[in-house]
Design a protein around this motif. Structure first.
Motif, mmCIF file in Angstrom:
data_model
loop_
_atom_site.group_PDB
_atom_site.id
_atom_site.type_symbol
_atom_site.label_atom_id
_atom_site.label_comp_id
_atom_site.label_asym_id
_atom_site.label_seq_id
_atom_site.Cartn_x
_atom_site.Cartn_y
_atom_site.Cartn_z
ATOM 1 N N ALA A 1 0.481 -0.932 0.091
ATOM 2 C CA ALA A 1 -0.394 0.134 -0.198
ATOM 3 C C ALA A 1 0.829 1.009 -0.124
ATOM 4 O O ALA A 1 0.479 1.993 -0.741
ATOM 5 C CB ALA A 1 -0.913 -0.246 1.551
ATOM 6 N N ASP A 2 1.996 1.702 1.004
ATOM 7 C CA ASP A 2 2.978 2.378 1.084
ATOM 8 C C ASP A 2 3.497 2.668 -0.258
ATOM 9 O O ASP A 2 3.917 3.959 -1.167
ATOM 10 C CB ASP A 2 4.113 2.360 1.761
ATOM 11 C CG ASP A 2 3.331 2.120 3.224
ATOM 12 O OD1 ASP A 2 2.474 2.498 3.406
ATOM 13 O OD2 ASP A 2 4.202 1.840 4.189
ATOM 14 N N LEU A 3 3.916 1.457 -1.489
ATOM 15 C CA LEU A 3 4.642 1.746 -2.677
ATOM 16 C C LEU A 3 3.478 2.631 -3.999
ATOM 17 O O LEU A 3 4.348 2.351 -4.378
ATOM 18 C CB LEU A 3 5.404 0.665 -3.275
ATOM 19 C CG LEU A 3 6.850 -0.450 -2.605
ATOM 20 C CD1 LEU A 3 6.835 -1.995 -2.767
ATOM 21 C CD2 LEU A 3 7.791 0.524 -2.367
ATOM 22 N N LEU A 4 2.353 1.814 -2.757
ATOM 23 C CA LEU A 4 1.252 1.777 -4.342
ATOM 24 C C LEU A 4 0.938 3.642 -3.918
ATOM 25 O O LEU A 4 -0.050 4.211 -4.856
ATOM 26 C CB LEU A 4 0.537 1.376 -4.641
ATOM 27 C CG LEU A 4 0.783 -0.461 -5.290
ATOM 28 C CD1 LEU A 4 -0.231 -1.164 -4.746
ATOM 29 C CD2 LEU A 4 1.136 -0.463 -6.712
ATOM 30 N N HIS A 5 1.072 3.927 -2.673
ATOM 31 C CA HIS A 5 0.816 5.039 -2.272
ATOM 32 C C HIS A 5 -1.473 5.648 -2.176
ATOM 33 O O HIS A 5 -1.990 6.258 -2.693
ATOM 34 C CB HIS A 5 0.809 6.517 -3.013
ATOM 35 C CG HIS A 5 2.319 6.737 -3.697
ATOM 36 N ND1 HIS A 5 3.395 7.348 -2.306
ATOM 37 C CD2 HIS A 5 2.950 6.352 -4.748
ATOM 38 C CE1 HIS A 5 4.118 7.403 -2.732
ATOM 39 N NE2 HIS A 5 4.601 6.309 -4.573
ATOM 40 N N ARG B 1 -3.730 0.941 3.366
ATOM 41 C CA ARG B 1 -3.853 -0.611 3.071
ATOM 42 C C ARG B 1 -5.077 -0.810 3.667
ATOM 43 O O ARG B 1 -5.043 -2.605 2.436
ATOM 44 C CB ARG B 1 -3.343 -0.804 5.108
ATOM 45 C CG ARG B 1 -2.612 -2.720 4.649
ATOM 46 C CD ARG B 1 -2.830 -3.081 5.944
ATOM 47 N NE ARG B 1 -3.745 -3.051 6.693
ATOM 48 C CZ ARG B 1 -5.450 -3.425 6.691
ATOM 49 N NH1 ARG B 1 -5.280 -5.048 5.975
ATOM 50 N NH2 ARG B 1 -6.477 -3.526 7.356
ATOM 51 N N CYS B 2 -6.384 -0.656 3.587
ATOM 52 C CA CYS B 2 -7.505 -1.351 3.514
ATOM 53 C C CYS B 2 -8.044 -1.745 2.392
ATOM 54 O O CYS B 2 -8.355 -2.529 1.766
ATOM 55 C CB CYS B 2 -8.508 -0.513 4.128
ATOM 56 S SG CYS B 2 -8.608 1.161 4.230
ATOM 57 N N THR B 3 -7.462 -0.891 1.197
ATOM 58 C CA THR B 3 -8.179 -0.573 -0.717
ATOM 59 C C THR B 3 -6.976 -2.154 -0.811
ATOM 60 O O THR B 3 -7.830 -2.493 -1.647
ATOM 61 C CB THR B 3 -7.129 0.683 -0.669
ATOM 62 O OG1 THR B 3 -8.428 1.687 -0.202
ATOM 63 C CG2 THR B 3 -7.323 0.842 -2.263
ATOM 64 N N LYS C 1 -12.977 -8.082 -2.911
ATOM 65 C CA LYS C 1 -14.022 -6.551 -3.119
ATOM 66 C C LYS C 1 -13.937 -5.722 -4.158
ATOM 67 O O LYS C 1 -15.223 -5.115 -3.563
ATOM 68 C CB LYS C 1 -14.089 -6.553 -0.914
ATOM 69 C CG LYS C 1 -14.601 -7.194 -0.398
ATOM 70 C CD LYS C 1 -14.375 -7.497 0.690
ATOM 71 C CE LYS C 1 -14.742 -8.200 1.596
ATOM 72 N NZ LYS C 1 -14.773 -8.627 3.191
ATOM 73 N N SER C 2 -12.911 -5.512 -4.010
ATOM 74 C CA SER C 2 -12.554 -4.185 -4.818
ATOM 75 C C SER C 2 -11.761 -4.313 -5.815
ATOM 76 O O SER C 2 -10.622 -5.262 -6.041
ATOM 77 C CB SER C 2 -12.331 -3.266 -4.196
ATOM 78 O OG SER C 2 -11.949 -2.017 -4.934
ATOM 79 N N HIS C 3 -10.856 -3.788 -7.052
ATOM 80 C CA HIS C 3 -9.944 -3.912 -8.151
ATOM 81 C C HIS C 3 -9.343 -2.763 -8.422
ATOM 82 O O HIS C 3 -9.936 -1.596 -8.272
ATOM 83 C CB HIS C 3 -10.865 -4.954 -9.345
ATOM 84 C CG HIS C 3 -11.603 -4.348 -10.453
ATOM 85 N ND1 HIS C 3 -12.853 -4.844 -9.789
ATOM 86 C CD2 HIS C 3 -11.698 -3.831 -11.432
ATOM 87 C CE1 HIS C 3 -13.404 -4.124 -10.329
ATOM 88 N NE2 HIS C 3 -12.595 -2.983 -11.393
ATOM 89 N N PRO C 4 -8.708 -2.740 -8.304
ATOM 90 C CA PRO C 4 -7.307 -1.277 -8.691
ATOM 91 C C PRO C 4 -8.051 -1.284 -9.839
ATOM 92 O O PRO C 4 -8.314 -2.220 -11.126
ATOM 93 C CB PRO C 4 -6.035 -1.971 -8.805
ATOM 94 C CG PRO C 4 -6.005 -3.446 -8.691
ATOM 95 C CD PRO C 4 -7.352 -3.336 -8.287
ATOM 96 N N ASP C 5 -8.006 0.215 -10.722
ATOM 97 C CA ASP C 5 -7.521 0.386 -11.815
ATOM 98 C C ASP C 5 -6.625 -0.029 -13.083
ATOM 99 O O ASP C 5 -5.427 0.143 -12.151
ATOM 100 C CB ASP C 5 -7.895 2.119 -12.459
ATOM 101 C CG ASP C 5 -6.910 2.941 -11.484
ATOM 102 O OD1 ASP C 5 -5.364 1.940 -11.158
ATOM 103 O OD2 ASP C 5 -7.184 4.030 -11.085
ATOM 104 N N LEU C 6 -6.984 0.620 -14.371
ATOM 105 C CA LEU C 6 -5.716 -0.295 -15.467
ATOM 106 C C LEU C 6 -4.630 0.394 -15.054
ATOM 107 O O LEU C 6 -3.266 -0.493 -14.565
ATOM 108 C CB LEU C 6 -5.775 -0.085 -16.144
ATOM 109 C CG LEU C 6 -4.819 -0.298 -17.727
ATOM 110 C CD1 LEU C 6 -4.681 -1.647 -17.092
ATOM 111 C CD2 LEU C 6 -5.858 -0.059 -18.880
#
Length: 75
Positions: A30-34, A37-39, A47-52
């Motif tokens: 989460a830190d590397l992706l900015h 953590r819950c995301t 439960k969710s998915h990241p954008d491209l």
């Protein structure tokens, strides 16, 4: 061919597998992706998915391809 219903559960499992293999915690990713953590935890649980754009950044962190992350027929 991108099949949303099959690819997203595969993405969640692949994220978890790669994270464990790399020794990262959810917080570290989460830190590397900015992001929070819950995301990131939601991405791993499906439960969710990241954008491209975020999928591309994840692929770069793991030195792999987007296909490897989202295509269940890849390997």
């Amino acid at each position: 061919m991108y099949r949303k219903k099959e690819s997203l559960p595969y993405l969640a499992q692949r994220l978890k597998t790669l994270r464990h293999a790399s020794g990262f915690t959810q917080q570290r990713l989460a830190d590397l992706l900015h992001i929070e953590r819950c995301t990131y935890a939601f991405y791993e649980s499906g439960k969710s998915h990241p954008d491209l754009g975020l999928i591309l950044r994840i692929a770069r962190i793991y030195n792999t391809t987007v296909d490897h992350l989202v295509d269940p027929d890849y390997d």
